[in-house]
Scaffold this motif. Structure first.
Motif, short mmCIF file in Angstrom:
data_model
loop_
_atom_site.label_atom_id
_atom_site.label_comp_id
_atom_site.label_asym_id
_atom_site.label_seq_id
_atom_site.Cartn_x
_atom_site.Cartn_y
_atom_site.Cartn_z
N SER A 247 -15.42 -1.70 47.54
CA SER A 247 -15.01 -1.13 48.93
C SER A 247 -14.60 -2.15 49.87
O SER A 247 -14.23 -1.65 50.76
N SER B 213 -16.49 -10.12 53.32
CA SER B 213 -16.31 -11.55 53.64
C SER B 213 -14.92 -12.22 53.24
O SER B 213 -14.35 -11.68 52.15
N GLU C 52 -23.05 1.51 49.93
CA GLU C 52 -24.00 1.11 48.97
C GLU C 52 -24.51 2.04 48.21
O GLU C 52 -24.49 1.57 47.01
N HIS D 54 -18.28 -9.80 60.79
CA HIS D 54 -19.19 -9.30 59.56
C HIS D 54 -19.36 -7.58 59.78
O HIS D 54 -19.62 -7.45 61.22
N GLY E 253 -19.01 -5.00 47.69
CA GLY E 253 -19.19 -4.24 48.97
C GLY E 253 -19.22 -5.34 49.91
O GLY E 253 -18.99 -4.85 50.85
N SER E 254 -18.87 -6.63 49.59
CA SER E 254 -18.78 -7.54 50.54
C SER E 254 -17.40 -7.63 51.26
O SER E 254 -16.46 -7.40 50.39
N GLY F 170 -21.89 -9.28 47.40
CA GLY F 170 -22.28 -8.89 48.75
C GLY F 170 -23.95 -8.64 48.82
O GLY F 170 -24.64 -8.40 47.94
N GLY F 171 -24.49 -9.09 49.89
CA GLY F 171 -26.16 -9.20 50.01
C GLY F 171 -26.80 -8.00 49.98
O GLY F 171 -27.73 -7.62 49.17
N GLU F 172 -26.29 -7.13 50.74
CA GLU F 172 -26.63 -5.65 51.24
C GLU F 172 -26.35 -4.88 49.69
O GLU F 172 -27.28 -4.19 49.33
N THR F 173 -25.32 -5.13 49.45
CA THR F 173 -24.70 -4.43 48.24
C THR F 173 -25.46 -4.82 46.95
O THR F 173 -25.75 -3.82 46.18
N GLY G 149 -21.19 -13.11 50.00
CA GLY G 149 -20.08 -12.86 50.65
C GLY G 149 -19.08 -14.08 50.65
O GLY G 149 -18.17 -14.18 50.30
#
Ligand code: ADP
Length: 428
Positions: free
Chosen positions: A322, A271, A346, A156, A268-269, A368-371, A412
């Motif tokens: 990305s 995973s 991001e 990750h 953006g993930s 994606g979590g952060e994304t 992800g």
């Protein structure tokens, strides 16, 4: 539980989720269990109308921020939920226990315990979510048949998981004593689990990592912690709690209509499942790759991505990502630094999402979590009603604020390989 209690307007459960897709994941579980769920993005202010819900989920972006910020925001969320009358708090983290050695799971749990849990009472730690193939056996976390640290989670970009022992991972993040309850105790029933809580509590233990191999274990654990002021875990245990409260799965949401309108995916993930989903999408529809290194070198990638979208949207959904292989992510991180690579990515993906909405997108999947955190903030979305679940842990959200969008925030590793092709209205 009486019908009156089940349909009361006071939410009984308040969830604090450490990322936005984790919040969606838990929301999907609860809607499937038959609960009415409202999701907020960020801590709700007192004036926000959050009525007709059994559960309020506060989505935070606290998984990878400095510990102090994570603690501060989580406490603010918990206080806001308590002020709305919730009986039980649930701290939701990822079923793969995503964290660094510093946290933030341990410090946030410590702070919530300090304010909301009477001294001597155990708090459970149950990341296991069998519906997503995350199980805990002898305290060891498995992703499918792989040990966590041998699964794709070892690569990750932000929280590489290099250990699979949940007690050990948590113990590194807290000074409180972490214990473990094995599956044989869980199989003996809720009273046996409660008796084990007493034993561990008497030994000065404050956290109990509990084995959960299948949904029956979660139902038992849900019954055992029904009166706990604070519960922590993945999305699995909330299903156990809902079952213990008498919710038996009558999916219902007045806003669960199938989403419609122009459609796009922003990913953006990095995973493994997201990469498979992109591969499947690419076979049928065009994709655009966002490279953080090119952005850092001054290329106007956002404008290029939006031109690509404008040209291709008339023929159907488009995907802008990305997402890259572990080798390519390492290359970007070596050149830009880990934090800067994530920040650039991001920032650009959220600007692209904003541009897509301006182009008329009304169904947006974010992977994606952060994304998702970055995109939702950029779009100014503060609340949503949780609607149709496309696959376990992946529901559509009907946004109450912002541009009036159907948005699907995908963690992800969740969803099926065909998700980016199948989730839309025309395939519903
Ligand atoms: P997941 O849900 O799979 O964990 P996240 O969005 O939470 O996905 O995390 C992925 C992180 O990797 C984000 O911070 C994102 O900005 C970063 N990232 C995405 N693509 C790249 C890339 N090509 N190079 C470096 N970092 C990237």
């Amino acid at each position: 539980m009486s019908n009156t209690q089940m349909t009361s307007n006071a939410p009984w459960l308040g969830v604090i989720a450490d990322d936005f897709t984790g919040a969606s994941d838990v929301a999907g579980s609860l809607v499937s269990a038959g609960m009415r769920v409202v999701q907020t993005f960020g801590v709700p202010d007192p004036s926000m109308q959050l009525h007709d819900a059994d559960c309020i989920i506060v989505s935070l972006k606290t998984r990878s921020v400095p510990v102090v910020e994570a603690v501060e925001q989580s406490l603010a969320a918990a206080r806001a939920l308590k002020s709305r009358g919730v009986q039980q708090l649930y701290f939701k983290y990822c079923s793969t226990f995503d964290s660094t050695p510093e946290g933030n799971i341990g410090p946030v749990a410590d702070a919530l315990r300090g304010e909301f849990v009477p001294a001597g009472q155990i708090t459970v730690v149950a990341p296991g979510t069998p519906a997503l193939r995350r199980t805990v056996y002898n305290g060891v976390l498995f992703a499918g048949t792989d040990l966590l640290h041998e699964s794709s989670m070892r690569n990750h970009p932000l929280t590489p998981m290099t250990d699979s022992s949940v007690p050990r991972l948590l113990q590194a993040q807290t000074k409180k004593l972490v214990g473990h309850i094995g599956y044989s105790v869980v199989e003996a029933g809720a009273p046996a689990v409660q008796s084990q809580f007493q034993t561990l509590g008497g030994q000065g233990t404050e956290y109990a990592v509990v084995d959960t191999l299948h949904d029956l274990h979660l139902a038992t654990l849900g019954a055992a912690v029904l009166d706990h002021p604070l519960v922590t875990g993945g999305s699995g245990l909330v299903g156990g709690l809902a079952a213990a409260r008498g919710f038996r799965g009558q999916p219902q949401s007045p806003r669960a209509a199938q989403p419609t309108g122009a459609a796009a995916v922003v990913a953006g993930s990095c995973s493994e499942m997201t990469r498979m989903q992109i591969t499947a999408f690419r076979r049928q529809r065009p994709c655009f790759l966002v490279d953080p290194v090119a952005i850092a070198q001054g290329q106007d990638v956002v404008a290029e991505a939006l031109l690509f979208a404008r040209d291709n949207l008339p023929d159907g959904p488009v995907l802008i990502h990305s997402t890259a292989s572990p080798q390519e992510v390492s290359r970007a991180q070596r050149q830009l630094g880990k934090a800067r690579a994530a920040e650039i990515t991001e920032d650009s993906l959220s600007k692209i999402a904003e541009g897509l909405v301006a182009l008329g997108i009304r169904q947006l999947i974010v992977a994606g979590g952060e994304t998702s955190g970055a995109v939702v903030r950029k779009l100014g979305i503060t609340t949503a009603h949780v609607g149709k679940e496309v696959s376990p842990g992946v529901p559509w959200l009907e946004t109450d604020t912002g541009p009036g969008l159907s948005i699907l925030l995908k963690s992800g590793n969740l969803g099926t390989p065909g998700l980016f092709l199948d989730a839309w209205d025309h395939n519903g």
